[in-house]
Design an enzyme around this catalytic site. Sequence first.
Site, PDB file in Angstrom:
ATOM      1  CG  HIS A 194      10.139  -8.198  -1.599  1.00 51.00           C
ATOM      2  ND1 HIS A 194       9.814  -9.382  -0.970  1.00 51.00           N
ATOM      3  CD2 HIS A 194      11.253  -8.457  -2.320  1.00 51.00           C
ATOM      4  CE1 HIS A 194      10.697 -10.313  -1.292  1.00 51.00           C
ATOM      5  NE2 HIS A 194      11.580  -9.778  -2.113  1.00 51.00           N
ATOM      6  CE  LYS A 233       3.660  -8.455  12.054  1.00 54.29           C
ATOM      7  NZ  LYS A 233       3.786  -9.317  10.893  1.00 54.29           N
ATOM      8  NE  ARG A 234      10.181  -3.211   7.632  1.00 53.46           N
ATOM      9  CZ  ARG A 234       9.383  -2.561   6.796  1.00 53.46           C
ATOM     10  NH1 ARG A 234       9.257  -1.235   6.870  1.00 53.46           N
ATOM     11  NH2 ARG A 234       8.704  -3.221   5.878  1.00 53.46           N
ATOM     12  CE  LYS A 292       6.166  -4.691   8.398  1.00 55.03           C
ATOM     13  NZ  LYS A 292       5.766  -5.904   7.660  1.00 55.03           N
ATOM     14  CB  THR A 326       8.219 -14.845   6.255  1.00 67.01           C
ATOM     15  OG1 THR A 326       9.034 -13.813   6.809  1.00 67.01           O
ATOM     16  CG2 THR A 326       8.307 -14.816   4.733  1.00 67.01           C
ATOM     17  CE  LYS A 340      10.386 -16.370   9.494  1.00 65.36           C
ATOM     18  NZ  LYS A 340      10.980 -15.038   9.548  1.00 65.36           N
TER      19      LYS A 340
END
Length: 840
Positions: free
Chosen positions: A386, A577-578, A583, A684, A688
Amino acid sequence: MNVIIITLGMDVFDTQFSMRGGTALRAGSLQAALLDRLTRTFGKTPDQATPRDLFDALSLAVHEELMVRWLATQRRVANAHVKRVCYLSVEYLPGRSLLNALYSLDGELVHEARTTLKDMGYDLEDILAQEIDPGLGNGGLGRLAACFLDSLATLQYPAVGYGIRYDYGIFTQVIGADGGQRELASSWLKLENVWETARGNVRYTVRFGGRSVAATPASAAGEARPAEAHRWVDTQDIYAIGFDQLVPGNRSPTVNHLRLWSGRGITPFHIDAFNSGDYDAAVREQVDAKNLSRVLYPDDSTRQGKELRLKQQYFFVSASLQDILATHLREGRTLASMPEAISIQLNDTHPALAIPELMRLLIDEHGLKWEESWAITAGVFAYTNHTLLPEALETWPVALIERLLPRHLEIIYLINRDFLAALEKHRPGDVDAQRRLSIITEGEERRLRMAHLAVIGSHHVNGVARLHTELMRKSVFAGFVDLYPERFVNVTNGIAVRRWLKQSNPGLSALLTQRLGFSWENDLEELSRLTGAADEPEFLRHFRGIKRTNKQRLAAEVMRRTGVELDVDSMFDVQVKRIHEYKRQLLNLLYVVARYRRIQRDPRGVMPRSVLFAGKAAPGYFMAKAIVKLINNIARTINADPDVRELLRVVFLPDYDVSLAQKIMPAADLSQQISTAGMEASGTGNMKLALNGALTIGTLDGANIEIRDHVGEENIFIFGLTAEQAVAARAAGYRPAAELERNPELREALELIDSGHFSPSRPDDAKPVVRRLLEDGEPFLVLADFASYAAAQDRVDTLYAQSEEWSRKTALNCLNMGYFSSDRSVREYADRIWDVRPVL
């Protein structure tokens, strides 16, 4: 696809229902079942019942129906004598169970539940809200695992999920007065969890410490033992107790289960120690055992935290493998047949200790020889990678493994010995390759590379997006690809359509069903039949109306949680998100500050925008927590500015979880997927949001590339460096300061943050973030992508002003997302990796 059909008729259901004196839960019988459980089990009349009582009674009635279907599923699978999937993951984020179960049993039950509760003076939504989200995961890894379990059951594959039943799970996130994150224990089990079944008879001994000694040539029964066999002695032992959560398939009779392990002391209470006054010693064994299943990801910045994480990982894989072996042998199968009967998927490296543990069980406990044991082990395991981030590829100190798992260290050394011998045959004399690919690193502190162990011990290794797999093959695992080229495959991630569209977005779900029937629920690619509707004014009018309703619902939730009022006519710009540097929440924030300054200078013509952030920072991740504080401080300042707040609002929604995500995803207009190219494995959330009608602004990273290919490059906002360009920029000696020289707007935004403008009472709060952004070689290239990002945001504004065209593109995003169902992902795993078939 080939399937196995076992016909049992209705006798199994009839027998089970007659045993409990009830009838199958069908539309028309829910009210009776609810009242029965309320009075007989909880001793309440409808007038006395609280909302929690009604939730428990309704959940119990539904759970009983699922249990009967689970029993039928288990019998059907056992009789079919087929191959099972065993999914090992340290994280699961299943979300709430009641609504999911009602929908899976019969869509009419949701309507009946709403009507029944309304007659009693309650809204179904208020009763559903009584359920606490299981905090068994942190982010995408856990949500993906939950989506796969949903799809496995829906597609009728025989499967079991294994994990840890964390007492507190992931922490509850609260935001302090200074804008910073604080962590509180999240006791999701503080009330009885009617959705789990304690399996007191499913218990296994898990051992730690001690020492490994060679086995005697013969056992007590006189049977010969293989030369490799050892005895693991003088250990500290605990019990792993199983708790099952049922996983129903959508419009499917199959109900699988997720088995979670909880730690218990073998001797839970020492009366002698208590009577002598040593009260701590009386319960120490029980406390130590329970600590193994206390919290998800204990902070590993301390020695004790590192040790607890390692013990957690071994605890759950040891119990799971013992359970898998017990089931396999109970069905009368041989150990040699395991590769034909079981496929064990390692979800990331956390369960990688399962490889030496299975070797130990086969050799030491079952008397198999090394070669036979290795053939079985390599035949059952597959590994999903991952991440390519070096810091996220787990390694453990050899000294720690030696102290806690001495027998496993011996086995790992032998696995490594055989691997290096094979490597020498393939590449004679290549000492550098041996150093790079060995499971054991050499140096001041010798460490075990868990990803290398997982690759060597698995028959397949998969990435989770096309780009990720390509980079995985070319970078971190390039040497292994040279050895095992056929072992590496791609399976792009997907999402559970039932959770993320059918349940989260009932308005859009109803519109799709009106046009397509129910077929899209279990075959998302059916949506492509509707792409022509994106040019129909009436369809787009409905589509816009649904989005507005969803935005109103989210605005109410934002007001409840934060007290910030959002304009539902503004663009809802979402990054959830985290919290992590790669990110790049910081890139978003820099643009927010630049936009803030633009509005201050000239507000004319600016499109109103509401920027929403949500996500948790790991407790020991200083920079991530500094980013959370900066987001909140910038939000507080902008929202308090009367000259700006009508055109720009910023909100950080605390304690992001599945239930909150189910309100955010349907309401979003813009989806921020802005990770540094080459660093996001898949994502993901991007799927969504696009499925629910948000346009993506993103880099060519992870699954963004495949989303672009499916929705059309004209319907997505791509910006920034590619993965290859990012590598080149770093190699050329990236200097963030040069970006400031080229971009006055960026320089102004960063200087405003650095000045303490957003936290005047604590002017130094943001300085660690600013210093990090300006470090030469800053690995996430935030400033390098700012100009391209800002230009893409200008294109977003231009399009949003054209409401009809924006609606058309959002509809096309939704209707072209059929590929990104977890059903498709699971079918690919089943065909290409697991070699399993549905049992109908």
